[in-house]
Design a protein around this motif. Structure first.
Motif, PDB file in Angstrom:
ATOM      1  N   SER A 163       3.735  14.139  -9.395  1.00 53.10           N
ATOM      2  CA  SER A 163       4.833  15.036  -9.771  1.00 53.10           C
ATOM      3  C   SER A 163       4.942  15.144 -11.285  1.00 53.10           C
ATOM      4  N   TYR A 164       4.790  14.006 -11.965  1.00 51.51           N
ATOM      5  CA  TYR A 164       4.856  14.007 -13.435  1.00 51.51           C
ATOM      6  C   TYR A 164       3.785  14.938 -14.002  1.00 51.51           C
ATOM      7  N   LYS A 165       2.587  14.810 -13.440  1.00 53.75           N
ATOM      8  CA  LYS A 165       1.466  15.612 -13.943  1.00 53.75           C
ATOM      9  C   LYS A 165       1.721  17.110 -13.715  1.00 53.75           C
ATOM     10  N   VAL A 166       2.174  17.450 -12.517  1.00 54.29           N
ATOM     11  CA  VAL A 166       2.419  18.868 -12.210  1.00 54.29           C
ATOM     12  C   VAL A 166       3.469  19.432 -13.171  1.00 54.29           C
ATOM     13  N   SER A 167       4.553  18.701 -13.315  1.00 53.60           N
ATOM     14  CA  SER A 167       5.668  19.192 -14.123  1.00 53.60           C
ATOM     15  C   SER A 167       5.283  19.349 -15.595  1.00 53.60           C
ATOM     16  N   THR A 168       4.653  18.303 -16.160  1.00 53.80           N
ATOM     17  CA  THR A 168       4.328  18.380 -17.593  1.00 53.80           C
ATOM     18  C   THR A 168       3.219  19.403 -17.859  1.00 53.80           C
ATOM     19  N   THR A 169       2.251  19.472 -16.946  1.00 52.73           N
ATOM     20  CA  THR A 169       1.152  20.430 -17.161  1.00 52.73           C
ATOM     21  C   THR A 169       1.673  21.860 -17.177  1.00 52.73           C
ATOM     22  N   ILE A 175       0.851  -1.202   0.000  1.00 52.83           N
ATOM     23  CA  ILE A 175       0.000   0.000   0.000  1.00 52.83           C
ATOM     24  C   ILE A 175       0.885   1.249   0.000  1.00 52.83           C
ATOM     25  N   PHE A 176       1.944   1.181   0.808  1.00 44.65           N
ATOM     26  CA  PHE A 176       2.878   2.313   0.912  1.00 44.65           C
ATOM     27  C   PHE A 176       3.513   2.605  -0.454  1.00 44.65           C
ATOM     28  N   VAL A 177       3.924   1.546  -1.137  1.00 44.78           N
ATOM     29  CA  VAL A 177       4.535   1.714  -2.466  1.00 44.78           C
ATOM     30  C   VAL A 177       3.500   2.277  -3.447  1.00 44.78           C
ATOM     31  N   LEU A 178       2.271   1.740  -3.394  1.00 44.06           N
ATOM     32  CA  LEU A 178       1.205   2.225  -4.284  1.00 44.06           C
ATOM     33  C   LEU A 178       0.928   3.716  -4.034  1.00 44.06           C
ATOM     34  N   GLN A 179       0.853   4.056  -2.757  1.00 40.97           N
ATOM     35  CA  GLN A 179       0.617   5.471  -2.411  1.00 40.97           C
ATOM     36  C   GLN A 179       1.760   6.349  -2.931  1.00 40.97           C
ATOM     37  N   SER A 180       2.985   5.836  -2.790  1.00 42.93           N
ATOM     38  CA  SER A 180       4.144   6.617  -3.258  1.00 42.93           C
ATOM     39  C   SER A 180       4.100   6.793  -4.758  1.00 42.93           C
ATOM     40  N   ILE A 181       3.716   5.740  -5.479  1.00 37.75           N
ATOM     41  CA  ILE A 181       3.636   5.853  -6.948  1.00 37.75           C
ATOM     42  C   ILE A 181       2.573   6.888  -7.335  1.00 37.75           C
ATOM     43  N   GLY A 208       8.767  16.034 -18.061  1.00 38.43           N
ATOM     44  CA  GLY A 208       8.279  14.797 -17.443  1.00 38.43           C
ATOM     45  C   GLY A 208       9.406  13.843 -17.084  1.00 38.43           C
ATOM     46  N   PRO A 209      10.239  13.443 -18.080  1.00 39.70           N
ATOM     47  CA  PRO A 209      11.343  12.534 -17.763  1.00 39.70           C
ATOM     48  C   PRO A 209      12.275  13.083 -16.680  1.00 39.70           C
ATOM     49  N   ARG A 210      12.534  14.392 -16.722  1.00 37.02           N
ATOM     50  CA  ARG A 210      13.411  14.982 -15.703  1.00 37.02           C
ATOM     51  C   ARG A 210      12.816  14.830 -14.306  1.00 37.02           C
ATOM     52  N   THR A 211      11.515  15.067 -14.219  1.00 43.22           N
ATOM     53  CA  THR A 211      10.852  14.981 -12.920  1.00 43.22           C
ATOM     54  C   THR A 211      10.875  13.547 -12.402  1.00 43.22           C
ATOM     55  N   ILE A 212      10.535  12.608 -13.284  1.00 40.67           N
ATOM     56  CA  ILE A 212      10.527  11.207 -12.859  1.00 40.67           C
ATOM     57  C   ILE A 212      11.932  10.797 -12.411  1.00 40.67           C
ATOM     58  N   GLY A 213      12.936  11.227 -13.186  1.00 42.53           N
ATOM     59  CA  GLY A 213      14.325  10.915 -12.833  1.00 42.53           C
ATOM     60  C   GLY A 213      14.671  11.449 -11.460  1.00 42.53           C
ATOM     61  N   ILE A 263      -0.137  24.094  -7.721  1.00 40.71           N
ATOM     62  CA  ILE A 263       0.506  22.957  -7.027  1.00 40.71           C
ATOM     63  C   ILE A 263      -0.537  22.027  -6.406  1.00 40.71           C
ATOM     64  N   LEU A 264      -1.569  22.600  -5.820  1.00 43.44           N
ATOM     65  CA  LEU A 264      -2.580  21.745  -5.186  1.00 43.44           C
ATOM     66  C   LEU A 264      -3.683  21.331  -6.161  1.00 43.44           C
ATOM     67  N   GLY A 265      -3.864  22.113  -7.213  1.00 46.97           N
ATOM     68  CA  GLY A 265      -4.965  21.838  -8.134  1.00 46.97           C
ATOM     69  C   GLY A 265      -4.637  20.801  -9.192  1.00 46.97           C
ATOM     70  N   ILE A 266      -3.456  20.891  -9.792  1.00 50.09           N
ATOM     71  CA  ILE A 266      -3.132  19.974 -10.904  1.00 50.09           C
ATOM     72  C   ILE A 266      -3.219  18.505 -10.468  1.00 50.09           C
ATOM     73  N   PRO A 267      -2.653  18.138  -9.287  1.00 53.37           N
ATOM     74  CA  PRO A 267      -2.724  16.707  -8.932  1.00 53.37           C
ATOM     75  C   PRO A 267      -3.952  16.350  -8.082  1.00 53.37           C
ATOM     76  N   ILE A 268      -5.019  17.106  -8.191  1.00 59.59           N
ATOM     77  CA  ILE A 268      -6.174  16.892  -7.296  1.00 59.59           C
ATOM     78  C   ILE A 268      -6.742  15.476  -7.450  1.00 59.59           C
ATOM     79  N   ARG A 269      -6.691  14.945  -8.676  1.00 54.32           N
ATOM     80  CA  ARG A 269      -7.215  13.604  -8.894  1.00 54.32           C
ATOM     81  C   ARG A 269      -6.344  12.565  -8.176  1.00 54.32           C
ATOM     82  N   ASP A 270      -5.053  12.817  -8.123  1.00 55.16           N
ATOM     83  CA  ASP A 270      -4.140  11.881  -7.454  1.00 55.16           C
ATOM     84  C   ASP A 270      -4.377  11.872  -5.938  1.00 55.16           C
ATOM     85  N   TYR A 271      -4.741  13.035  -5.404  1.00 59.13           N
ATOM     86  CA  TYR A 271      -5.071  13.072  -3.971  1.00 59.13           C
ATOM     87  C   TYR A 271      -6.322  12.227  -3.697  1.00 59.13           C
ATOM     88  N   LEU A 272      -7.271  12.285  -4.622  1.00 56.86           N
ATOM     89  CA  LEU A 272      -8.485  11.472  -4.443  1.00 56.86           C
ATOM     90  C   LEU A 272      -8.162   9.976  -4.510  1.00 56.86           C
TER      91      LEU A 272
END
Lengths: 309, 535
Positions: free
Chosen positions: B73-79, B60-66, B172-177, B107-116
């Motif tokens: 982070s990918y979404k915020v950066s690319t958006t 669960i911890f790993v899933l939450q981290s992903i 995106g790749p930079r952020t993931i890296g 910062i709080l709006g772009i990943p809102i779906r991920d928080y859900l």
């Protein structure tokens, strides 16, 4: 309303705008004219606070743009030439985003959005997704977004590009209306014939310098006001040409085809009427006689700036 | 500016805009079902396999981290990179909404779906907490809070990457890296892979707390007890240390992105802010590394701080255009010089101040860090035997490395308009990588019997020399030949690049004088036109 003093903008070692000075009073629609690379867009971006000038002062409604940009921004509306948009929003959501960003109260937003959608003719697209809009519709939506905060200063960079004839007519009407409502409008365009219809003042830029700036009448005066006349006759063309050539106040007479001639005439209205009377008296059958002031294109070419691209 | 504007998200137009677009039923339904199904599968797995209690929570911890760190982070950066590239960001820049309020909305709006999606996983995390003796409900609550704070921290960092990347597709790749790098380095320094027993150098993720509970709970595979949780010698829970570090470092990142969000043409940090960031990081690191042996402290410090100072120095390095702009502006106001802390000035004196900070930290490390060992850990429990004089000689290595890098970078940015990146990449490759590669090949060739024999070939590379800087503190006698190899390139480079930078400054100033005279001689165009009309 907009005051630019000693503005200079450098890109690396290239000076894009060189010690620019001009001001736009309330109620004035100011056309910024110049060929590509003359510094128009740079000037507009500096006024908007999107570029940090090397030095110089910009005042919007008396507020120093560099000292207090957030306060000054309350009075500015901006529309670029090719409007990018959020493709995941509905039309009303897009306008609501910017209405809220300009602190339009929540209770008034619904009405304000409807009003401006109506103004630009997009009421029926209120609940459509933005990707479903044509380029002209997007341009109109952007115009609505620009006007929504009811800004005192409106800055438009090539606003008519991509608009259909109906949209252009709307734009012209809105520009005139904005001027009448006391807004200061700065507009850049390559289409000088259109600007001629709603600009009350112009600034002509060339290689980063403001070559001339002021009201169109003042500039005409400064450049030596030359009105030109167009006459169309049904015959006796040789007589007409001879008469005009000999007349001391007429010069540069050119045949335009279809029995039409164009010439410059230096003289007041009385002298013009006497000229027409003399032509008729010589038995030359006149069909039409039109006196015109120099338009923006004439002024632009006369001033000697490079051709518009 | 009312504080309310910053915290009242329902009134933040950008946040509201993302809530509207991200939470439309069509886009939300599928990912929620997928995440829920994965969680159910984990419960089913634990029921079937009967692993050690708490194992389900790992997944669960790993899933939450992903969901939070990678996807968010990918979404915020690319958006934000796409918004910037399409110039919509300019519309936001010209609104009266303050840049900081806008940044919060993004910062709080772009990943809102991920928080859900994260919320969907929470009941499962709590379910596993009731089953485990290691990850109890209170531990899971703490970890959940840290995951949220870390998500905000990493999204803030990703936002900055998106704002600073030239091409949207690269963000995106930079952020993931970066996110994987942070996670990996944290795990590595926590001893999962290498067996060392110390925490991550900076507490910016929940992994430190996670590892701490693995070890205190005697979870299967956790063979070592955790190191003490202290800050400057005082007991300090890791939970609070992490929150504290995230707030402090996050504030600097937020400051940088607010500046960039407000204007494209300003440096991410002003020069005083850069200095403050270096100082703050130094204090935090010394506080966290306080209980470790001096030698460990100096090893981490030497690498981390030289690299950190280089990165911060890079952020505030002035290019030719900025410097010319600064000179023009200064001249307009009757001055011929730019102040040391002027954002448009070159980094000459500033790098000396950075070096001074680096040296101060080094000395603090040598003389003040407790050196009490690591409690009951035999590997790290010994007291260090250090030779202070040698350490002081060693301290010059990171400082000269920093100056060589900083002045070199400044020279290239000042002298070149195009191809700066290519030239700098080549220079870094020749300096940092080539000696390492040559040394490695020689050691594989069998011509050298000991690793020590190939050391001189590798020492010019800072990868090796920075480690050597604190290593010589453990040696009684200094090896002059090795010191010669280490010091020669950095002394030569720092001197040459300083001289070249000063020369470039002189050339630019002379060119400005020349152009100023030409401007004075040239008649304004308007006069020419008026003369023509008169004619």
């Amino acid at each position: 309303m907009v005051e630019v003093k000693g503005l200079r903008v450098d890109y690396d070692s290239f000076c894009a705008v060189h010690d620019l000075e001009f001001h736009v009073e309330p109620g004035v629609v100011y056309g910024l004219i110049g060929p590509n690379g003359s510094g128009k867009t740079t000037t507009m971006r500096a006024i908007l606070g999107l570029l940090e000038p090397t030095y110089g002062e910009i005042y919007i409604n008396g507020i120093d743009m560099q000292e207090n940009p957030d306060e000054a921004a309350k009075y500015i509306g901006f529309m670029p030439d090719f409007p990018p948009m959020y493709e995941d929003l509905l039309v009303w959501e897009f306008l609501d985003l910017f209405a809220a960003s300009y602190y339009v109260p929540k209770s008034q937003r619904y009405e304000v959005i409807d009003h401006y959608l109506d103004l630009v003719g997009l009421t029926e697209k209120r609940n459509s997704f933005i990707p479903g809009l044509s380029r002209g519709m997007r341009q109109r939506l952007m115009l609505a977004k620009t006007l929504i905060p009811d800004p005192n200063v409106v800055i438009l960079d090539e606003p008519a590009s991509g608009m259909d004839p109906h949209g252009r007519a709307d734009l012209k009407r809105i520009m005139i209306e904005l001027g009448q409502r006391g807004k200061a409008v700065i507009i850049s365009s390559h289409i000088l014939t259109e600007m001629n219809e709603f600009c009350s003042a112009i600034g002509i830029m060339e290689r980063g310098h403001m070559i001339v700036s002021g009201s169109i009448d003042d500039i005409r005066q400064k450049m030596g006001n030359q009105e030109h006349c167009e006459i169309r006759v049904l015959g006796k063309e040789d007589d007409l040409q001879h008469f005009l050539k000999e007349h001391p106040q007429v010069h540069s007479c050119k045949p335009m085809g279809n029995n039409k001639y164009r010439f410059h005439f230096r003289g007041d209205e009385m002298a013009t009427s006497q000229l027409l009377a003399a032509i008729v008296k010589r038995g030359i059958p006149v069909v039409s006689f039109i006196q015109q002031q120099e338009n923006l294109e004439d002024l632009f070419l006369k001033i000697g700036a490079r051709q518009l691209s | 500016m009312a504080f309310k504007e910053y915290i009242q998200l329902s009134e933040n137009p950008i946040f509201v805009r993302y809530v509207r677009s991200s939470l439309r039923r069509d886009g939300l339904f599928t990912p929620m079902i997928i995440v829920f199904t994965i969680c159910v599968l984990i419960v089913f797995w634990e029921y079937q396999v009967q692993p050690p209690p708490g194992s389900g929570y790992h997944f669960i911890f790993v899933l939450q981290s992903i969901i939070l760190f990678l996807m968010g982070s990918y979404k915020v950066s690319t958006t934000i990179a796409k918004i910037r590239e399409s110039t919509i960001l300019d519309f936001h820049r010209v609104t009266p909404l303050p840049a900081k309020v806008q940044a919060i909305g993004f910062i709080l709006g772009i990943p809102i779906r991920d928080y859900l999606l994260y919320l969907v996983t929470l009941p499962f995390a709590w379910y596993f907490a009731t089953q485990s003796k290691v990850f109890t409900l209170s531990v899971v609550m703490e970890l959940s809070i840290l995951q949220l704070t870390t998500a905000i921290f990493s999204h803030t960092l990703s936002f900055l990457i998106g704002l600073s990347t030239n091409k949207a597709k690269n963000s995106g790749p930079r952020t993931i890296g970066l996110m994987i790098g942070i996670s990996y380095l944290n795990s590595m320094s926590n001893g999962l892979f290498l067996g060392f027993n110390f925490y991550s150098t900076l507490f910016i993720s929940p992994f430190n707390l996670y590892i701490y509970h693995l070890r205190t709970g005697n979870f299967q595979g956790a063979v070592q007890p955790p190191p003490p949780a202290v800050f400057f010698g005082f007991d300090a829970p890791i939970f609070w240390q992490t929150i504290f570090t995230q707030i402090i470092l996050g504030s600097f990142i937020f400051l940088a992105l607010s500046r960039r969000l407000h204007s494209e043409k300003v440096a991410l940090l002003s020069k005083p802010q850069a200095l403050a960031l270096l100082f703050t990081s130094l204090v935090l690191t010394i506080g966290i590394l306080w209980p470790y042996p001096k030698v460990i402290f100096l090893g981490i410090y030497s690498y981390l701080f030289t690299v950190l100072a280089m990165i911060i120095g890079t952020v505030v390095t002035t290019n030719q255009g900025d410097y010319i702009r600064g000179c023009q502006r200064a001249r307009k106001f009757g001055s011929n010089r730019l102040g040391v802390f002027n954002s448009l000035n070159v980094n000459v004196v500033l790098l000396l101040l950075f070096s001074l900070l680096l040296l101060t930290g080094f000395l603090v490390g040598v003389f003040l860090v407790s050196d009490q060992g690591m409690g009951n850990n035999p590997q790290m429990g010994r007291q260090s035997t250090l030779f202070t004089g040698n350490l002081l000689v060693g301290s010059m290595i990171p400082i000269l490395t920093l100056l060589s890098f900083g002045w070199g970078l400044q020279y290239f940015h000042l002298a070149m308009k195009r191809r700066v990146r290519s030239v700098i990449t080549l220079w870094i490759f020749l300096w940092w990588i080539l000696p390492l590669a040559i040394g490695s090949i020689l050691s594989m060739g069998g011509n050298f019997n000991k690793n020590a024999d190939v050391l001189p070939f590798m020492l010019p590379s800072p990868f090796v020399s920075l480690g050597y800087a604190f290593g010589i503190g453990l040696e009684q006698n200094l090896k002059v030949d090795q010191l010669f190899v280490v010091f020669t390139p950095i002394v030569i480079m720092s001197s040459i690049f300083l001289a070249l930078t000063l020369r470039e400054i002189k050339i630019i100033r002379q060119q400005l004088d020349k152009s100023l005279n030409e401007d004075k001689e040239a008649a304004p165009l308007i006069l020419e036109i008026e003369e023509e009309n008169e004619e």
